[in-house]
Design a protein around this motif. Structure first.
Motif, mmCIF file in Angstrom:
data_model
loop_
_atom_site.group_PDB
_atom_site.id
_atom_site.type_symbol
_atom_site.label_atom_id
_atom_site.label_comp_id
_atom_site.label_asym_id
_atom_site.label_seq_id
_atom_site.Cartn_x
_atom_site.Cartn_y
_atom_site.Cartn_z
ATOM 1 N N GLU A 131 6.914 5.582 -3.306
ATOM 2 C CA GLU A 131 7.579 6.279 -4.414
ATOM 3 C C GLU A 131 6.597 6.742 -5.476
ATOM 4 N N GLU A 132 5.615 5.909 -5.789
ATOM 5 C CA GLU A 132 4.665 6.219 -6.860
ATOM 6 C C GLU A 132 3.376 6.876 -6.359
ATOM 7 N N GLY A 133 3.066 6.677 -5.084
ATOM 8 C CA GLY A 133 1.847 7.247 -4.521
ATOM 9 C C GLY A 133 0.630 6.350 -4.649
ATOM 10 N N TYR A 134 0.792 5.192 -5.228
ATOM 11 C CA TYR A 134 -0.291 4.221 -5.348
ATOM 12 C C TYR A 134 0.323 2.836 -5.547
ATOM 13 N N LEU A 135 -0.507 1.818 -5.357
ATOM 14 C CA LEU A 135 -0.069 0.446 -5.578
ATOM 15 C C LEU A 135 -1.289 -0.374 -5.950
ATOM 16 N N ILE A 136 -1.187 -1.154 -6.989
ATOM 17 C CA ILE A 136 -2.263 -2.067 -7.377
ATOM 18 C C ILE A 136 -1.871 -3.459 -6.922
ATOM 19 N N VAL A 137 -2.721 -4.053 -6.109
ATOM 20 C CA VAL A 137 -2.502 -5.418 -5.640
ATOM 21 C C VAL A 137 -3.638 -6.260 -6.207
ATOM 22 N N GLU A 138 -3.341 -7.025 -7.214
ATOM 23 C CA GLU A 138 -4.360 -7.835 -7.886
ATOM 24 C C GLU A 138 -4.843 -8.954 -6.964
ATOM 25 N N ASP A 139 -6.135 -9.193 -6.983
ATOM 26 C CA ASP A 139 -6.748 -10.326 -6.273
ATOM 27 C C ASP A 139 -6.407 -10.362 -4.784
ATOM 28 N N TYR A 140 -6.308 -9.205 -4.161
ATOM 29 C CA TYR A 140 -6.012 -9.174 -2.721
ATOM 30 C C TYR A 140 -7.139 -9.818 -1.924
ATOM 31 N N PHE A 141 -8.378 -9.455 -2.275
ATOM 32 C CA PHE A 141 -9.539 -10.086 -1.641
ATOM 33 C C PHE A 141 -10.061 -11.180 -2.553
ATOM 34 N N MET A 142 -10.481 -12.253 -1.965
ATOM 35 C CA MET A 142 -11.098 -13.339 -2.711
ATOM 36 C C MET A 142 -12.549 -12.952 -3.020
ATOM 37 N N PRO A 143 -13.090 -13.455 -4.124
ATOM 38 C CA PRO A 143 -14.477 -13.114 -4.470
ATOM 39 C C PRO A 143 -15.468 -13.387 -3.337
ATOM 40 N N CYS B 298 -12.755 -4.310 8.919
ATOM 41 C CA CYS B 298 -12.079 -4.938 10.063
ATOM 42 C C CYS B 298 -11.287 -6.172 9.652
ATOM 43 N N ASN B 299 -11.181 -6.432 8.365
ATOM 44 C CA ASN B 299 -10.468 -7.600 7.867
ATOM 45 C C ASN B 299 -9.015 -7.552 8.350
ATOM 46 N N GLU B 300 -8.578 -8.626 8.981
ATOM 47 C CA GLU B 300 -7.234 -8.672 9.563
ATOM 48 C C GLU B 300 -6.141 -8.399 8.527
ATOM 49 N N ARG B 301 -6.261 -9.006 7.360
ATOM 50 C CA ARG B 301 -5.249 -8.808 6.317
ATOM 51 C C ARG B 301 -5.195 -7.345 5.873
ATOM 52 N N LEU B 302 -6.362 -6.736 5.707
ATOM 53 C CA LEU B 302 -6.411 -5.336 5.294
ATOM 54 C C LEU B 302 -5.776 -4.445 6.367
ATOM 55 N N LEU B 303 -6.104 -4.687 7.616
ATOM 56 C CA LEU B 303 -5.537 -3.881 8.696
ATOM 57 C C LEU B 303 -4.020 -4.059 8.787
ATOM 58 N N ASN B 304 -3.542 -5.251 8.474
ATOM 59 C CA ASN B 304 -2.090 -5.471 8.474
ATOM 60 C C ASN B 304 -1.397 -4.628 7.407
ATOM 61 N N VAL B 305 -2.040 -4.473 6.244
ATOM 62 C CA VAL B 305 -1.475 -3.622 5.195
ATOM 63 C C VAL B 305 -1.543 -2.153 5.611
ATOM 64 N N VAL B 306 -2.668 -1.751 6.154
ATOM 65 C CA VAL B 306 -2.804 -0.362 6.591
ATOM 66 C C VAL B 306 -1.732 -0.035 7.628
ATOM 67 N N GLU B 307 -1.466 -0.969 8.533
ATOM 68 C CA GLU B 307 -0.412 -0.759 9.522
ATOM 69 C C GLU B 307 0.939 -0.532 8.840
ATOM 70 N N GLN B 308 1.198 -1.266 7.775
ATOM 71 C CA GLN B 308 2.459 -1.064 7.048
ATOM 72 C C GLN B 308 2.540 0.329 6.424
ATOM 73 N N LEU B 309 1.400 0.877 6.027
ATOM 74 C CA LEU B 309 1.374 2.158 5.322
ATOM 75 C C LEU B 309 1.335 3.367 6.245
ATOM 76 N N ILE B 310 0.640 3.244 7.391
ATOM 77 C CA ILE B 310 0.494 4.420 8.266
ATOM 78 C C ILE B 310 0.972 4.194 9.693
ATOM 79 N N GLY B 311 1.318 2.971 10.036
ATOM 80 C CA GLY B 311 1.723 2.667 11.401
ATOM 81 C C GLY B 311 0.590 1.988 12.158
#
Length: 149
Positions: free
Chosen positions: A23-35, A104-117
């Motif tokens: 809806e907004e075209g962007y999303l901020i996810v705080e602290d998604y990756f650990m330092p 190649c981070n599994e968590r990141l790829l899982n989010v990308v899958e939600q966004l583009i398939g």
């Protein structure tokens, strides 16, 4: 919004977050990756900046290596001493393993899958575009592909 995966996977966004993104075209996810997940990327950039500083120093282009400065301040100092240093860093066109691992981070790829398939492919060309103060050389228009239409 593409159909969402039927199974719950690590790192996935909530359905409300997915809707907000579309809806907004962007999303901020705080602290998604650990330092500690990002530290190898920072280290890789520091190595590239160090390599650049040594090359400039050995070529007589700068008088100080600025080793006492942190990586981001150091690049700013190199740019001040030798304008165009940021461009030279960009021209290295090296894709450090730390960034490959992040892509190649599994968590990141899982989010990308939600966004583009599920059919995910990364562009093979990677560039580190640095932004140093008072330097317009690395500014890139937001929609680079707009000129292709």
């Amino acid at each position: 919004m593409p159909p969402q995966p039927t199974e719950q996977k690590p790192g996935q966004l909530s359905i409300d977050q997915i809707r907000a993104y579309f809806e907004e075209g962007y999303l901020i996810v705080e602290d998604y990756f650990m330092p500690d997940e990002l530290e190898p990327c920072k280290d890789a950039i520091a190595e590239m900046v160090d390599e650049l500083a040594k090359k400039l120093y050995d070529a007589g282009k700068i008088k100080k290596l600025h080793q006492e400065a942190g990586v981001f301040k150091r690049l700013t100092l190199l740019e001040k001493d030798f304008p165009g240093s940021s461009i030279l860093l960009f021209k290295m066109q090296r894709f450090p393993k730390a960034f490959q691992d992040l892509w190649c981070n599994e968590r990141l790829l899982n989010v990308v899958e939600q966004l583009i398939g599920p059919d995910i492919a990364g562009h093979p060309v990677w560039n580190l575009r640095t932004k140093t103060p008072k330097n317009n050389d690395m500014i890139v228009p937001w929609h680079q592909g707009q000129y292709l239409h």
